[in-house]
Design an enzyme around this catalytic site. Structure first.
Site, PDB file in Angstrom:
ATOM      1  N   HIS A   1       1.848   4.583  -2.728  1.00  0.00           N
ATOM      2  CA  HIS A   1       2.272   6.096  -2.700  1.00  0.00           C
ATOM      3  C   HIS A   1       3.588   6.516  -3.055  1.00  0.00           C
ATOM      4  O   HIS A   1       3.733   7.493  -3.726  1.00  0.00           O
ATOM      5  CB  HIS A   1       1.814   6.520  -1.139  1.00  0.00           C
ATOM      6  CG  HIS A   1       0.632   6.331  -0.488  1.00  0.00           C
ATOM      7  ND1 HIS A   1      -0.489   6.819  -1.036  1.00  0.00           N
ATOM      8  CD2 HIS A   1       0.192   5.630   0.698  1.00  0.00           C
ATOM      9  CE1 HIS A   1      -1.494   6.420  -0.085  1.00  0.00           C
ATOM     10  NE2 HIS A   1      -1.168   5.788   0.744  1.00  0.00           N
TER      11      HIS A   1
ATOM     12  N   HIS B   1       0.561  -1.346   0.079  1.00  0.00           N
ATOM     13  CA  HIS B   1       0.079  -0.042  -0.145  1.00  0.00           C
ATOM     14  C   HIS B   1       0.906   1.209  -0.038  1.00  0.00           C
ATOM     15  O   HIS B   1       0.618   2.056  -0.640  1.00  0.00           O
ATOM     16  CB  HIS B   1      -0.893   0.021   1.186  1.00  0.00           C
ATOM     17  CG  HIS B   1      -1.611   1.138   1.399  1.00  0.00           C
ATOM     18  ND1 HIS B   1      -2.997   1.346   1.333  1.00  0.00           N
ATOM     19  CD2 HIS B   1      -1.276   2.467   2.059  1.00  0.00           C
ATOM     20  CE1 HIS B   1      -3.417   2.478   1.767  1.00  0.00           C
ATOM     21  NE2 HIS B   1      -2.333   3.289   1.994  1.00  0.00           N
ATOM     22  N   GLU B   2       1.807   1.381   0.972  1.00  0.00           N
ATOM     23  CA  GLU B   2       2.807   2.590   1.133  1.00  0.00           C
ATOM     24  C   GLU B   2       3.467   2.520  -0.194  1.00  0.00           C
ATOM     25  O   GLU B   2       3.875   3.669  -0.841  1.00  0.00           O
ATOM     26  CB  GLU B   2       3.549   2.228   2.257  1.00  0.00           C
ATOM     27  CG  GLU B   2       3.079   2.487   3.430  1.00  0.00           C
ATOM     28  CD  GLU B   2       2.115   3.642   3.615  1.00  0.00           C
ATOM     29  OE1 GLU B   2       2.557   4.552   3.189  1.00  0.00           O
ATOM     30  OE2 GLU B   2       0.824   3.568   4.351  1.00  0.00           O
TER      31      GLU B   2
END
Ligand SMILES: [Zn+2]
Length: 374
Positions: A71, A67-68
């Protein structure tokens, strides 16, 4: 005591850290899910159940990391490097250096994380058809499917500091044409969200039929609800304070902060230098060398510690800070550039020079700090 994060490696050149809180949660997950594994997976040994639960804890961390990474990849593609990724108690954070300059970049960076989590959930769903029912793999895939779906949904809730908050911020920024207005709207939305979540937790606890869950599970769910509310409420405030500070910093100009200075030769006694400064209503004392060049600035804090009766006998040089190249700033500096220049060479005073190379006076760091925090 605050334990510092532990570096566990790096992905695509970005260091990855875990906080001790994350280690505790992972251990808790392993222990608490082992029982569930034993109930739901046919013919699993006790050791096997712990192994599957541990695999889940690790796969969950990998899911948060991916998920990170979502980003991080988008942020870097848009020209904003990432200092590091930190996994902690309630999830992860990508520490982006700098701020997006366009609302759509803000939107893209924020949306990338939940998009990855959602795709992971879809991938788990697709894989779930390929594994035998009631197997350890099936149990693991089911848990990961729901975990990633929850991560995706939780993170798009519309309030800072969540990704959804940054999406709200980007939309308000686009519509209202000011980033800080976007941040304010998203921060208040975050506080509202936190209150709703806390109220929801109270309602869920008080209306749930007695005996439906074990008392321990009840306490854990209630504490988690309040912890998440507090995390969002505090995080919204912190994000807003940071943005306000940045906005204030961006509008700072040097001109009104320049203190006029009196220039004295090396060896001038403190009492004489102060007398001349008072006579000329100057608020800084600059010491000139033998060639009449600015050589040092009297440190105001040090000056204040010198008693009146010592001032005639003490040379100004003894309480002055020598001017190094980084301590001489151009009067054209403003906003972020000014703060970057000060941060690069920390000092209590700086000599300010004009375009002609002549001294215009002194900047006291304390004045700059007051300007921003006011
Ligand atoms: Zn995220």
């Amino acid at each position: 005591m605050r334990l510092s994060p532990i570096r566990i490696g790096s992905v695509m050149g970005v260091p990855v850290y875990v906080t001790p809180s994350w280690l505790i949660v992972s251990a808790f997950i392993t222990v608490s899910y082992a029982g569930d594994v034993q109930r739901q997976v046919a013919s699993v040994s006790a050791a096997g159940s712990y192994l599957i639960a541990l695999l889940y804890a690790l796969a969950l961390a990998a899911s948060v990391l991916l998920h990170e990474m979502g980003h991080t990849v988008v942020s870097r593609a848009l020209g904003l490097p990432v200092r590091r990724i930190v996994l902690f108690l309630l999830g992860g954070i990508s520490e982006i250096i700098g701020e997006p300059v366009r609302p759509r970049d803000d939107f893209a960076i924020a949306a990338a994380g939940p998009a990855v989590s959602f795709l992971l959930a879809v991938a788990c769903w697709a894989v779930s058809f390929a594994v035998p029912a009631q197997s350890g793999a099936a149990f693991l895939i089911q848990l990961l499917l729901w975990s990633n779906l929850i991560i995706a949904i939780f993170n798009v809730l519309p309030g800072l500091p969540l990704d959804g908050g940054r999406i709200v911020q980007a939309v308000f920024w686009q519509v209202g044409s000011s980033r800080i207005r976007g941040v304010r709207a998203a921060a208040w939305s975050g506080r509202g969200l936190a209150i709703l979540l806390a109220v929801g937790t109270v309602l869920a606890t008080s209306t749930a039929p007695r005996g439906l869950y074990s008392p321990t599970a009840d306490i854990i769910a209630t504490s988690a609800g309040f912890a998440i509310s507090a995390f969002i409420f505090v995080g919204a405030g912190q994000t807003l304070a940071q943005a306000e500070l940045l906005a204030a910093a961006q509008s700072v100009t040097l001109e009104p902060l320049i203190r006029s200075a009196v220039y004295v030769p090396v060896g001038t006694p403190v009492a004489e230098a102060v007398r001349r400064a008072q006579q000329q209503s100057a608020r800084a004392i600059v010491i000139l060398d033998g060639q009449q060049r600015c050589h040092a600035i009297v440190d105001e804090a040090a000056l204040n510690t010198v008693s009146q009766h010592r001032r005639p006998w003490l040379s100004s040089d003894d309480i002055a800070r020598e001017l190094l190249p980084g301590h001489i700033l151009s009067d054209s500096l403003a906003g972020q550039d000014l703060f970057d220049a000060v941060a690069a060479h920390p000092s209590s005073e700086y000599l300010i020079i004009g375009a002609d190379g002549l001294s215009r006076g002194v900047l006291a760091t304390i004045d700059l700090r007051q300007k921003v925090t006011r």
